[in-house]
Design a protein around this motif. Structure first.
Motif, short mmCIF file in Angstrom:
data_model
loop_
_atom_site.label_atom_id
_atom_site.label_comp_id
_atom_site.label_asym_id
_atom_site.label_seq_id
_atom_site.Cartn_x
_atom_site.Cartn_y
_atom_site.Cartn_z
N GLU A 209 0.83 -1.21 0.00
CA GLU A 209 0.00 0.00 0.00
C GLU A 209 0.86 1.26 0.00
O GLU A 209 0.59 2.22 -0.73
CB GLU A 209 -0.92 -0.02 1.22
N ALA A 210 1.93 1.25 0.80
CA ALA A 210 2.83 2.40 0.84
C ALA A 210 3.54 2.59 -0.49
O ALA A 210 3.69 3.72 -0.99
CB ALA A 210 3.85 2.23 1.97
N ALA A 211 4.00 1.48 -1.08
CA ALA A 211 4.66 1.57 -2.39
C ALA A 211 3.71 2.08 -3.46
O ALA A 211 4.10 2.84 -4.36
CB ALA A 211 5.23 0.21 -2.78
N ALA A 212 2.44 1.66 -3.39
CA ALA A 212 1.46 2.13 -4.36
C ALA A 212 1.23 3.64 -4.22
O ALA A 212 1.08 4.35 -5.24
CB ALA A 212 0.15 1.37 -4.19
N ARG A 213 1.20 4.14 -3.00
CA ARG A 213 1.01 5.58 -2.79
C ARG A 213 2.18 6.37 -3.36
O ARG A 213 2.00 7.41 -4.02
CB ARG A 213 0.84 5.88 -1.31
N VAL A 214 3.40 5.89 -3.11
CA VAL A 214 4.58 6.60 -3.63
C VAL A 214 4.58 6.60 -5.16
O VAL A 214 4.85 7.62 -5.80
CB VAL A 214 5.87 5.95 -3.08
N ALA A 215 4.27 5.43 -5.75
CA ALA A 215 4.24 5.35 -7.21
C ALA A 215 3.13 6.22 -7.79
O ALA A 215 3.29 6.83 -8.86
CB ALA A 215 4.07 3.90 -7.65
N ALA A 216 2.00 6.27 -7.09
CA ALA A 216 0.89 7.09 -7.57
C ALA A 216 1.26 8.58 -7.54
O ALA A 216 0.89 9.34 -8.45
CB ALA A 216 -0.36 6.83 -6.73
N GLN A 217 1.97 9.00 -6.52
CA GLN A 217 2.40 10.39 -6.46
C GLN A 217 3.34 10.73 -7.61
O GLN A 217 3.23 11.78 -8.25
CB GLN A 217 3.08 10.66 -5.12
#
Length: 244
Positions: A209-217
Motif C-alpha cells: 500500500e505504501a509503495a502504491a502511494r509513492v508510485a501514484a504520487q
C-alpha cells in the motif's frame, strides 16, 4: 578292678578318642566352644543371605525405575502441530501477485512500481496504476486470510496444550516428562511461527500500500507535466452545474 580305677581308665579312653573301646562303649561329648563357633558361622551365613536378598531387591527396584524412566510418552501432538504449520505455510505460499520472493519483488519495483518516465505511454501508466491497486487489494486479502488461519489454529493449540500438560503431570518417568516438555516447546514454536506469518502478511500488505502511494504520487506528477505541456494546452471554459 575297683570302680575308681574303672572310672579313671574310662576317662583316659574318652580323652584319647575312645579307640580302645568297642563301638557300643563310645560316648558323644558336647563341646560348648565348637557349638558356639558353629552357631556364629550359621548366623554369619544367614546375614550374608539376607544381605544378598536385600541387594537383589534393590537391583530389581532400580531396574523397575529405569524401565519407568525409559517409558515413552504415549501421547504425541506432532501430527496436529505439523498440520497447523502446514496450513499457515500453504497460505503464505498462495500469496497473490507479488509473493514472498526476492526476484518477484525486484522485478515489480523495476516495472510496475518504477518511477514514471516521459517515454511511457498513457496506456502504460494507467496499466501500472491498475496493477498496483490489484497488488494492494491482494496483499490485504492475503493478510486477512493468514490472520484467519492463525486464529483458527488457536483451538488446536489450546487442545494440545491441555493434553500435554496433563501428560506431563501424570508422567511416570523422566523420559515421559522430557518428551512432554519437548512437545510443549514445539507448541510454542508453532505459535511463534503463526505470529511470524501474521506479521509478515500484515507487513507485506502495508508495504504494498505504501509503495502504491509513492508510485501514484510520482505518476501524478508525470501526468500533470504532460497535461501542462500538451499541444492544445489548457483552455478554460464555462461550466454549468445546474440547469436553469
Amino acid at each position: 578292678m575297683s570302680i575308681r580305677r574303672f572310672g579313671v581308665t574310662l576317662a583316659i579312653v574318652v580323652v584319647t578318642g575312645g579307640s580302645g573301646l568297642p563301638a557300643v562303649a563310645q560316648m558323644t561329648v558336647f563341646d560348648p566352644s565348637n557349638y558356639s563357633q558353629n552357631l556364629l558361622t550359621a548366623a554369619r551365613t544367614l546375614q550374608q543371605v539376607n544381605n544378598q536378598i536385600l541387594s537383589l531387591q534393590n537391583e530389581a527396584q532400580m531396574l523397575i525405575n529405569q524401565a519407568r524412566h525409559l517409558t515413552g510418552l504415549p501421547y504425541s501432538s506432532l501430527q496436529e502441530l505439523q498440520q497447523s504449520i502446514g496450513r499457515t505455510r500453504q497460505l503464505l505460499g498462495q500469496a497473490q501477485n507479488i509473493a514472498y520472493d526476492v526476484q518477484q519483488i525486484d522485478q515489480a519495483f523495476s516495472t510496475t512500481y518504477a518511477p514514471a518516465s516521459a517515454n511511457q505511454s498513457d496506456h502504460a501508466l494507467i496499466a501500472n496504476a491498475q496493477a498496483r491497486w490489484q497488488n494492494s487489494v491482494a496483499g490485504l486479502q492475503d493478510a486477512l486470510r493468514t490472520q484467519a488461519a492463525v486464529v483458527g489454529n488457536l483451538d488446536t493449540i489450546r487442545t494440545e496444550m491441555s493434553a500435554l500438560v496433563d501428560a506431563s503431570q501424570s508422567a511416570a518417568g523422566a523420559l515421559e516428562a522430557a518428551q512432554a516438555g519437548n512437545q510443549l516447546l514445539a507448541l510454542q514454536a508453532q505459535q511463534l511461527s503463526d505470529l511470524t506469518a501474521t506479521i509478515a502478511a500484515q507487513g507485506r500488505a502495508q508495504n504494498l500500500e505504501a509503495a502504491a502511494r509513492v508510485a501514484a504520487q510520482d505518476q501524478g506528477r508525470e501526468q500533470l507535466r504532460r497535461f501542462l505541456t500538451s499541444n492544445q494546452g489548457y483552455r478554460p471554459s464555462t461550466v454549468r452545474m445546474f440547469h436553469e
